[in-house]
Design a protein around this motif. Structure first.
Motif, PDB file in Angstrom:
ATOM      1  N   VAL A  32       0.838  -1.198   0.000  1.00 55.68           N
ATOM      2  CA  VAL A  32       0.000   0.000   0.000  1.00 55.68           C
ATOM      3  C   VAL A  32       0.879   1.255   0.000  1.00 55.68           C
ATOM      4  N   GLN A  33       1.942   1.237   0.794  1.00 54.40           N
ATOM      5  CA  GLN A  33       2.841   2.389   0.871  1.00 54.40           C
ATOM      6  C   GLN A  33       3.486   2.677  -0.483  1.00 54.40           C
ATOM      7  N   GLU A  34       3.925   1.622  -1.175  1.00 53.51           N
ATOM      8  CA  GLU A  34       4.558   1.806  -2.481  1.00 53.51           C
ATOM      9  C   GLU A  34       3.575   2.387  -3.495  1.00 53.51           C
ATOM     10  N   LYS A  35       2.339   1.935  -3.453  1.00 57.43           N
ATOM     11  CA  LYS A  35       1.306   2.469  -4.343  1.00 57.43           C
ATOM     12  C   LYS A  35       1.122   3.965  -4.103  1.00 57.43           C
ATOM     13  N   LEU A  36       1.008   4.358  -2.839  1.00 60.86           N
ATOM     14  CA  LEU A  36       0.838   5.771  -2.498  1.00 60.86           C
ATOM     15  C   LEU A  36       2.071   6.595  -2.888  1.00 60.86           C
ATOM     16  N   ALA A  37       3.262   6.025  -2.691  1.00 55.77           N
ATOM     17  CA  ALA A  37       4.501   6.725  -3.035  1.00 55.77           C
ATOM     18  C   ALA A  37       4.568   6.967  -4.541  1.00 55.77           C
ATOM     19  N   LYS A  38       4.209   5.974  -5.344  1.00 52.50           N
ATOM     20  CA  LYS A  38       4.222   6.131  -6.804  1.00 52.50           C
ATOM     21  C   LYS A  38       3.236   7.197  -7.251  1.00 52.50           C
ATOM     22  N   GLN A  39       2.156   7.372  -6.506  1.00 48.65           N
ATOM     23  CA  GLN A  39       1.162   8.399  -6.820  1.00 48.65           C
ATOM     24  C   GLN A  39       1.562   9.768  -6.270  1.00 48.65           C
ATOM     25  N   GLY A  40       2.682   9.828  -5.533  1.00 49.19           N
ATOM     26  CA  GLY A  40       3.138  11.083  -4.944  1.00 49.19           C
ATOM     27  C   GLY A  40       2.280  11.546  -3.781  1.00 49.19           C
ATOM     28  N   ARG A  41       1.604  10.601  -3.125  1.00 43.43           N
ATOM     29  CA  ARG A  41       0.662  10.959  -2.056  1.00 43.43           C
ATOM     30  C   ARG A  41       1.135  10.555  -0.667  1.00 43.43           C
ATOM     31  N   LEU A  42       2.283   9.900  -0.566  1.00 46.62           N
ATOM     32  CA  LEU A  42       2.742   9.391   0.723  1.00 46.62           C
ATOM     33  C   LEU A  42       3.741  10.347   1.352  1.00 46.62           C
ATOM     34  N   TYR A  81       0.556   7.612   9.420  1.00 45.95           N
ATOM     35  CA  TYR A  81       0.853   7.920   8.026  1.00 45.95           C
ATOM     36  C   TYR A  81       0.417   9.349   7.791  1.00 45.95           C
ATOM     37  N   LEU A  82       1.114  10.052   6.929  1.00 50.11           N
ATOM     38  CA  LEU A  82       0.675  11.350   6.457  1.00 50.11           C
ATOM     39  C   LEU A  82       0.451  11.192   4.959  1.00 50.11           C
ATOM     40  N   VAL A  83      -0.791  11.377   4.507  1.00 53.26           N
ATOM     41  CA  VAL A  83      -1.135  11.145   3.104  1.00 53.26           C
ATOM     42  C   VAL A  83      -1.813  12.371   2.510  1.00 53.26           C
ATOM     43  N   ASP A  84      -1.603  12.563   1.222  1.00 57.66           N
ATOM     44  CA  ASP A  84      -2.211  13.667   0.491  1.00 57.66           C
ATOM     45  C   ASP A  84      -3.419  13.127  -0.257  1.00 57.66           C
ATOM     46  N   CYS A  85      -4.600  13.593   0.090  1.00 57.51           N
ATOM     47  CA  CYS A  85      -5.846  13.125  -0.523  1.00 57.51           C
ATOM     48  C   CYS A  85      -6.692  14.328  -0.913  1.00 57.51           C
ATOM     49  N   ASN A  86      -7.521  14.159  -1.925  1.00 57.48           N
ATOM     50  CA  ASN A  86      -8.393  15.247  -2.368  1.00 57.48           C
ATOM     51  C   ASN A  86      -9.510  15.542  -1.381  1.00 57.48           C
ATOM     52  N   ASN A  87      -9.907  14.505  -0.608  1.00 55.50           N
ATOM     53  CA  ASN A  87     -11.024  14.692   0.317  1.00 55.50           C
ATOM     54  C   ASN A  87     -11.028  13.565   1.348  1.00 55.50           C
ATOM     55  N   LEU A  88     -11.942  13.659   2.272  1.00 57.22           N
ATOM     56  CA  LEU A  88     -12.041  12.668   3.342  1.00 57.22           C
ATOM     57  C   LEU A  88     -12.336  11.274   2.791  1.00 57.22           C
TER      58      LEU A  88
END
Length: 122
Positions: A32-42, A81-88
């Motif tokens: 899951v972390q790698e997926k978020l990192a590839k999306q630039g959201r982790l 975790y600190l993640v960048d998301c568009n919304n809740l």
């Protein structure tokens, strides 16, 4: 928007895992972390040491430093975790994916206000 995903679990249960069990859970979380990192959201991810290593500063007058965590609870804060998301809704979906990789416990999801911008995601 930045969201903190605060990971709560029964510390005694997690600490009872064998090395193999712990590594298996960490490997699932890494997917899951790698997926978020590839999306630039982790952002930063932290696994906290056991509460036996904690020190608490109680804001009494005068302040008091005590060993251990402040609260007696069934679940302890074990990491975040600190993640960048568009919304809740997106943040909840990330927490669901992490929960599938590491069943049990809970994730508290909180928007993060940046006080001093800087770093990878600010």
């Amino acid at each position: 928007m930045l969201y903190a995903l605060l990971c709560y679990h029964d510390e005694d249960f997690v600490c009872s895992w064998s090395k193999d069990q712990d590594e298996a859970v960490m490997a699932k979380l890494a997917v899951v972390q790698e997926k978020l990192a590839k999306q630039g959201r982790l952002g930063p991810v932290a696994r906290l040491l056991p509460t036996t290593a904690a020190t608490t500063l109680r804001k009494d007058d005068p302040p008091l430093v005590v060993d251990g965590p402040y609260a007696e609870t069934k679940e302890q804060l074990l990491g975040f975790y600190l993640v960048d998301c568009n919304n809740l809704d997106e943040a909840v979906e990330v927490a669901r994916e992490l929960g599938e990789a590491n069943p049990g416990g809970s994730y508290e999801i909180r928007p993060v206000g940046t006080f001093r911008p800087g770093g990878a995601l600010a």
